[in-house]
Structure formats: C-alpha cells, structure tokens
Design a protein around this motif. Structure first.
Motif, mmCIF file in Angstrom:
data_model
loop_
_atom_site.group_PDB
_atom_site.id
_atom_site.type_symbol
_atom_site.label_atom_id
_atom_site.label_comp_id
_atom_site.label_asym_id
_atom_site.label_seq_id
_atom_site.Cartn_x
_atom_site.Cartn_y
_atom_site.Cartn_z
ATOM 1 N N THR A 174 -76.283 -16.679 104.358
ATOM 2 C CA THR A 174 -76.914 -17.732 103.568
ATOM 3 C C THR A 174 -76.840 -19.077 104.281
ATOM 4 O O THR A 174 -77.356 -20.064 103.782
ATOM 5 C CB THR A 174 -76.237 -17.884 102.191
ATOM 6 O OG1 THR A 174 -74.867 -18.258 102.412
ATOM 7 C CG2 THR A 174 -76.332 -16.605 101.374
ATOM 8 N N ASN A 175 -76.141 -19.110 105.425
ATOM 9 C CA ASN A 175 -75.852 -20.352 106.150
ATOM 10 C C ASN A 175 -75.015 -21.302 105.302
ATOM 11 O O ASN A 175 -74.992 -22.501 105.539
ATOM 12 C CB ASN A 175 -77.132 -21.049 106.619
ATOM 13 C CG ASN A 175 -77.844 -20.254 107.676
ATOM 14 O OD1 ASN A 175 -77.216 -19.742 108.602
ATOM 15 N ND2 ASN A 175 -79.146 -20.108 107.538
ATOM 16 N N GLY A 176 -74.311 -20.761 104.319
ATOM 17 C CA GLY A 176 -73.510 -21.570 103.415
ATOM 18 C C GLY A 176 -72.129 -21.907 103.948
ATOM 19 O O GLY A 176 -71.514 -22.860 103.510
ATOM 20 N N PHE A 177 -71.631 -21.123 104.895
ATOM 21 C CA PHE A 177 -70.314 -21.410 105.458
ATOM 22 C C PHE A 177 -70.178 -20.760 106.826
ATOM 23 O O PHE A 177 -70.907 -19.829 107.173
ATOM 24 C CB PHE A 177 -69.181 -20.940 104.535
ATOM 25 C CG PHE A 177 -69.159 -19.461 104.278
ATOM 26 C CD1 PHE A 177 -68.463 -18.594 105.123
ATOM 27 C CD2 PHE A 177 -69.825 -18.919 103.194
ATOM 28 C CE1 PHE A 177 -68.434 -17.236 104.885
ATOM 29 C CE2 PHE A 177 -69.796 -17.553 102.948
ATOM 30 C CZ PHE A 177 -69.107 -16.713 103.792
ATOM 31 N N THR A 178 -69.255 -21.284 107.589
ATOM 32 C CA THR A 178 -68.867 -20.684 108.866
ATOM 33 C C THR A 178 -67.370 -20.453 108.813
ATOM 34 O O THR A 178 -66.672 -21.077 108.011
ATOM 35 C CB THR A 178 -69.203 -21.595 110.067
ATOM 36 O OG1 THR A 178 -68.497 -22.823 109.919
ATOM 37 C CG2 THR A 178 -70.689 -21.846 110.168
ATOM 38 N N ILE A 191 -70.990 -18.808 96.209
ATOM 39 C CA ILE A 191 -72.061 -19.047 95.248
ATOM 40 C C ILE A 191 -72.648 -20.412 95.555
ATOM 41 O O ILE A 191 -71.943 -21.326 95.970
ATOM 42 C CB ILE A 191 -71.540 -18.975 93.805
ATOM 43 C CG1 ILE A 191 -70.941 -17.583 93.563
ATOM 44 C CG2 ILE A 191 -72.644 -19.265 92.809
ATOM 45 C CD1 ILE A 191 -70.237 -17.431 92.253
ATOM 46 N N SER A 192 -73.920 -20.547 95.335
ATOM 47 C CA SER A 192 -74.657 -21.748 95.732
ATOM 48 C C SER A 192 -73.914 -23.037 95.444
ATOM 49 O O SER A 192 -73.176 -23.138 94.461
ATOM 50 C CB SER A 192 -76.004 -21.783 95.028
ATOM 51 O OG SER A 192 -75.827 -21.996 93.643
ATOM 52 N N PRO A 193 -74.138 -24.018 96.293
ATOM 53 C CA PRO A 193 -73.510 -25.318 96.049
ATOM 54 C C PRO A 193 -74.060 -25.926 94.764
ATOM 55 O O PRO A 193 -75.182 -25.637 94.365
ATOM 56 C CB PRO A 193 -73.911 -26.146 97.265
ATOM 57 C CG PRO A 193 -75.094 -25.446 97.836
ATOM 58 C CD PRO A 193 -75.001 -24.007 97.446
ATOM 59 N N VAL A 194 -73.257 -26.742 94.147
ATOM 60 C CA VAL A 194 -73.694 -27.361 92.893
ATOM 61 C C VAL A 194 -74.695 -28.469 93.171
ATOM 62 O O VAL A 194 -74.574 -29.202 94.145
ATOM 63 C CB VAL A 194 -72.501 -27.921 92.093
ATOM 64 C CG1 VAL A 194 -71.624 -26.817 91.587
ATOM 65 C CG2 VAL A 194 -71.716 -28.909 92.906
#
Length: 147
Positions: free
Chosen positions: A50-54, A98-101
């Motif tokens: 999701t490119n949400g974290f590394t 889970i998606s950022p707020v």
C-alpha cells in the motif's frame, strides 16, 4: 559504467543476481523488497504494497503468501516468519496497517472515547513529509473494564 540493473527493483531482477538470503530468494517476499542495499547488517528495506510503511526487514525471514494488501482501501496485513521454521515451533509476526486518518481531531476524540479517559497527546517530529505523529499513554485497566 552502468549494467542497467541499478534501476530495477528486486522483483524485476534475476534471482541469481540477488543476495543469497531467504528475503530475496523467496519469490513472494521479493515483491516487497525495495533494494538490495542493506540498511544495517542483516536487514534490507521493505516497502508495503500500500506504500503505507517501510521497515528494515530481516534477511532470513519471508513473507507468507496469505498476507493481504488492499491498496485501494489502504489496508494491509503482513505476515512474516523465519524461513526455516519447523512446524512444531513457528515464530510468526503480523502487521496490520489501516489507512491513515483523514481527520486528526476526530481520531483523537475517538481514541478518548474508546479509552474512557482524556488522553494527552504529544506531537513528535516526523522524518518524512506529510507524516504526522502524536504519542499518548493510556492506563489499560480503565479502557478494558468489563470486557
């Protein structure tokens, strides 16, 4: 002189050209690996689908193919373990993202209500653009009463 391989991601490279460690030799795990350059001894950069974290991923671990990413919904469940686990004692780690707020104040209010107490958030400096981090402490006994 460039051999043309520097710009390829590990998933696009020939496995024979990759480090001979489980994180790169496992086809599914290789899809998550960002680079063949170690970030510290024994760890390589991994980026979530999701490119949400590394994270710094251990070279001797693999990602289970039951992991699930929903990029459109910014949801991801990442399950990883040591490749040489024997079935009698399996170490497994799971990250749920889970998606950022989108509304920070709503999120804080929601956490206060869930905790049953007023939480004091402290803003922390972030290393990356558009990253927002706040930290709070919670007394678990007060939010888990009656459950």
């Amino acid at each position: 002189m460039s051999n043309g391989k520097e710009s390829l991601s590990p998933s696009e490279m020939d496995p024979n050209d990759l480090p001979n460690v489980p994180a790169f030799q496992d086809e599914y795990t290789r899809e998550y690996m960002q680079s063949t350059d170690q970030v510290k001894s024994g760890y390589y950069p991994l980026i979530s689908k999701t490119n949400g974290f590394t994270l710094h991923f251990p070279e001797d671990m693999v990602i289970d193919d039951t992991s699930n990413a929903q990029p459109d919904e910014l949801y991801e469940s990442l399950i990883f373990h040591y490749e040489d686990n024997d079935i009698a004692a399996m170490d497994e780690f799971t990250i749920h993202y889970i998606s950022p707020v989108s509304d920070i104040e709503w999120s804080k209010d929601y956490m206060n209500r869930r905790a049953g107490q007023e939480l004091n958030f402290e803003k922390l400096e972030a290393d990356y653009e558009n990253q927002y981090i706040e930290l709070t402490e919670i007394k678990l006994y007060s939010c888990w009463r009656g459950r």
